[in-house]
Design a protein around this motif. Structure first.
Motif, short mmCIF file in Angstrom:
data_model
loop_
_atom_site.label_atom_id
_atom_site.label_comp_id
_atom_site.label_asym_id
_atom_site.label_seq_id
_atom_site.Cartn_x
_atom_site.Cartn_y
_atom_site.Cartn_z
N SER A 67 36.95 39.31 39.88
CA SER A 67 36.86 37.91 39.44
C SER A 67 38.25 37.27 39.40
CB SER A 67 36.18 37.80 38.09
OG SER A 67 36.91 38.52 37.14
N GLY A 68 39.22 38.05 38.98
CA GLY A 68 40.59 37.53 38.95
C GLY A 68 41.09 37.17 40.33
N ARG A 69 40.80 38.03 41.29
CA ARG A 69 41.26 37.79 42.66
C ARG A 69 40.56 36.56 43.25
NH1 ARG A 69 40.67 42.88 46.22
NH2 ARG A 69 38.52 42.23 46.15
N ARG A 70 39.25 36.49 43.01
CA ARG A 70 38.47 35.35 43.55
C ARG A 70 38.93 34.05 42.90
NH1 ARG A 70 35.98 32.35 46.75
NH2 ARG A 70 33.83 32.70 47.34
N GLY A 71 39.15 34.11 41.59
CA GLY A 71 39.62 32.93 40.87
C GLY A 71 40.99 32.48 41.36
N PHE A 72 41.83 33.45 41.65
CA PHE A 72 43.17 33.14 42.15
C PHE A 72 43.09 32.42 43.50
CE2 PHE A 72 46.62 34.54 44.97
CZ PHE A 72 47.69 33.95 44.33
N TYR A 73 42.28 32.96 44.39
CA TYR A 73 42.16 32.34 45.73
C TYR A 73 41.53 30.96 45.64
CZ TYR A 73 43.69 36.58 48.05
OH TYR A 73 44.45 37.63 48.48
N ILE B 155 27.20 41.17 46.24
CA ILE B 155 28.25 40.32 45.61
C ILE B 155 29.42 40.12 46.59
CG2 ILE B 155 27.80 40.67 43.15
CD1 ILE B 155 30.14 42.80 43.40
N ASP B 156 29.08 40.10 47.87
CA ASP B 156 30.14 39.89 48.87
C ASP B 156 30.83 38.54 48.69
OD1 ASP B 156 29.50 42.30 49.82
OD2 ASP B 156 28.66 41.63 51.74
N SER C 158 29.82 40.19 38.66
CA SER C 158 30.35 41.41 39.32
C SER C 158 30.20 42.64 38.44
CB SER C 158 31.79 41.22 39.78
OG SER C 158 32.49 40.44 38.90
N PHE C 159 30.16 42.45 37.12
CA PHE C 159 29.93 43.59 36.22
C PHE C 159 28.50 44.13 36.38
CE2 PHE C 159 28.40 45.15 32.05
CZ PHE C 159 29.18 46.29 31.97
N PHE C 160 27.52 43.21 36.46
CA PHE C 160 26.13 43.65 36.65
C PHE C 160 25.94 44.35 37.99
CE2 PHE C 160 25.07 40.17 33.50
CZ PHE C 160 24.80 41.06 32.47
#
Lengths: 196, 200
Positions: free
Chosen positions: A111-117, A35-36, A97-99
């Motif tokens: 997910s929050g960080r990725r969504g933010f970027y 999940i990189d 990312s949970f799985f």
């Protein structure tokens, strides 16, 4: 820096299959699968997301049929679709990312960080295309900007996010396979015995 | 200090070995010297503690140590930024004379105020995590990320506040909206950072 023993790390973590090492912070993560593409936001991801977002924005402002399609809808409807899309994107990233990590807290953070970027990249691309296409003026009504923004972001996200995730994931897996292939080749080469 | 204690030992030996002293006097002298030695040892321990403390304080300056605290924006940090922004920003935003003054200001001066405040916030955040005003190249990347997180956290709150105070309306022009946003964002950013400083 201490060299990491990846094989031992995998053995210790049982069924988990993928190790990711952050060379910048020195942290090592052991996941169920790769999940990189969610964990890191690299230059590669930024460039892909930015280019496809810019294409999306150019399509929105360039194509009359798309522009009029969005302008025929009400602002409330557009905002509702936008919020739904945001919820879907966050749910998608969190579930993947949970799985992989088996931890909801880590998944939410990632997910929050990725969504933010991603949102930052999309806003940047939108601003550049908006300014360069001449659809913005200081004296313009704010309503026009808001409607253009939400409409364009829906289109940009639909184009850029799948492309960003897919390209990043595929290239990550490919480079990992290439590294493994090189390692196995090195192991196959027999060591030269010292001659008499 | 250690050399001093050896000198004391020599003096003690030479004094105790003097033949003209009685046994009682010798034991008294021994006790005196021993208590003095204990005091010196205690002084050494206190000094060592102080040295260790200063060494540990110096370790915070190591950018790689500070990395872990700066790169993770926890919910606590987000809440601090939001509360700080509200506590310091709301009194100004509710005051009508503040907006009258903003309307008199030139757009470029509002922009420069915003840039200056943002720069101050970056310096404050660098000091908050590293206890020094000097910049580090490696750390600056983390600092930029942290600033971005704080900026957007404050922006979310500011937009909600301005909409609720009717300072952002769909009927307004883009220029008015940007002016109001920039000045409110500057105040909010300052409030957010000041609150985390006060908490420290």
């Amino acid at each position: 820096m201490k060299k990491l023993d990846f094989e031992n790390l995998l053995k210790r973590n049982g069924k988990r299959k993928h190790i990711s090492h952050d060379t910048f912070s020195g942290e090592t993560f052991v996941d169920n699968f790769n999940i990189d593409f969610i964990r890191y936001f690299r230059v590669k991801s930024f460039l892909v997301a930015f280019i496809y977002s810019a294409i999306g924005a150019a399509l929105f402002f360039g194509s009359d049929s798309i522009y009029t399609f969005f302008w025929q809808k009400s602002l409330g409807g557009i905002v509702a679709v936008f919020l739904l899309m945001v919820a879907f994107i966050l749910a998608f990233l969190t579930s993947i990312s949970f799985f992989a990590t088996d931890s909801l807290k880590k998944a939410l953070r990632m997910s929050g960080r990725r969504g933010f970027y991603n949102s930052f990249t999309i806003i940047l691309a939108f601003s550049i295309v908006l300014a360069s296409s001449g659809n913005f003026s200081w004296g313009q009504q704010f309503y026009v900007l808001v409607k253009n923004f939400f409409s364009a972001v829906i289109l940009m996200a639909l184009i850029s996010l799948p492309a960003d995730w897919l390209i990043t994931f595929v290239t990550d897996v490919m480079s990992e396979k290439a590294e493994k292939g090189q390692k196995s080749k090195k192991e196959k080469v027999p060591e030269k015995k010292p001659g008499p | 200090m250690a050399e001093g204690s050896y000198a004391h030992k020599d003096i003690a030996r030479s004094t105790i070995s003097r033949k003209d002293l009685s046994d009682e006097e010798k034991t008294k002298l021994e006790k005196k010297i021993l208590s003095q030695l204990n005091r010196i040892e205690h002084g050494e321990k206190v000094l060592l503690k102080k040295i260790n403390k200063t060494v540990e304080k110096g370790k915070v300056d190591d950018p790689r140590k500070a990395y872990f605290s700066i790169v993770h924006l926890s919910f606590n940090d987000f809440a601090q930024a939001v509360i700080g922004c509200c506590v310091f920003g709301l009194p100004a935003f509710i005051n009508l004379s503040f907006w009258d003054y903003v309307d008199l200001m030139h757009t470029s001066s509002i922009f420069f105020v915003h840039i200056f405040f943002s720069f101050c916030v970056v310096i404050a955040q660098n000091y908050e995590f590293r206890n020094t005003f000097s910049f580090d190249k490696w750390f600056s990347r983390m600092l930029a990320k942290r600033f971005l997180y704080t900026y957007f956290s404050v922006l979310i709150v500011i937009v909600v506040i301005l909409i609720s105070l009717n300072k952002i309306e769909l009927a307004m022009t883009n220029l008015d909206v940007v002016r109001h946003l920039l000045i409110a964002q500057s105040v909010g950013l300052f409030g957010a950072v000041t609150f985390s400083f006060l908490k420290r």
